[in-house]
Design an enzyme around this catalytic site. Sequence first.
Site, PDB file in Angstrom:
ATOM      1  N   GLU A   1     -43.440  27.068  67.076  1.00 30.61           N
ATOM      2  CA  GLU A   1     -44.986  27.022  67.706  1.00 30.61           C
ATOM      3  C   GLU A   1     -45.794  26.931  66.473  1.00 30.61           C
ATOM      4  O   GLU A   1     -46.779  26.185  66.431  1.00 30.61           O
ATOM      5  CB  GLU A   1     -45.273  28.558  68.358  1.00 30.61           C
TER       6      GLU A   1
ATOM      7  N   CYS B   1     -45.355  34.572  67.217  1.00 31.19           N
ATOM      8  CA  CYS B   1     -45.728  33.416  67.502  1.00 31.19           C
ATOM      9  C   CYS B   1     -47.125  33.465  68.553  1.00 31.19           C
ATOM     10  O   CYS B   1     -47.823  32.417  68.918  1.00 31.19           O
ATOM     11  CB  CYS B   1     -44.721  32.533  68.191  1.00 31.19           C
TER      12      CYS B   1
END
Length: 300
Positions: A55, A87
């Site tokens: 991500e 994340c």
Amino acid sequence: MRLTELGAMRQALTLAALRIGATSPNPPVGCVILDPAGGVLGAGFHGRKGEPHAEVNALRAAGDRAGGATAVVTLEPCCHVGVTPACHQALIDAGVARVVVGLEDPTSRGQGGIALLRQAGIDVIVGTAEREVRLLLHPWLHSLAQGRPYLIWGTSTDTDGRERLRKFAAPEVDLIIDECGEVAEAIAGRHHPDVLRTPAGPLPREPEEAVSALGATGARRALILGGQTDIATAPLFTGGWIDRVLSHTRDPAIPSLDGLAPEIIDLPPGWNLAALHPVLDGIITDYRPEDPTPGADPEP
């Protein structure tokens, strides 16, 4: 390029698959960032433990354009801070409006990333291409469930065949165990130093102790080169610790191999021929159990 969310998930899966065998003990993960019209703003994968997750890499590629975008990620964004930041928070900070997740993360600690994203007002969809994500992550999920690496048994009629198996499997496994029980990284230098705790000497001869030692390495996949041992009577196999079998058969039409009979693999019921992989000097036969992990799809 314009993509549907399903198309973006399959692109993310492809990115994740590029790092199979490099991310252990973490899973291989991919992420694609889409604008509202389906345009790709950025994409990324998790390279190896200790480096940014998928991500974060995808958001870096998207830059300021990530605000209001959709993040398509194969595995639930993590919610814990370890070697790298969480994340889910990176997605919140970037201002994404929607997150499409392939599979919930069984290792989420406490409140998962999905719940935290929703609490932040982000629209979260779960289960896009879930079966395909499970195909990618099956060995990792299996390793988590069993507390040991996903074990592949490799057998061949000769030394050259074992080397062929080594080269064939090395890109997807963390460790390779030779016929003497010596353990080595499949590809030297692929992991960060000290991520895999490789034993200094050969594995114990007692199967349960050997499996326990492999479980302590941090590896998720390992190839055991079994030589010409009859797999049906091998202790690791009869004990139920082998998850996949690869058999290399040399092509008898090669002039230097006249008279070599193809190897016969006689597996008990419950094992299926999954694939045939042609190689330069013959073929590698791929066998897998019918139901390797309850609730999880086997690899293709």
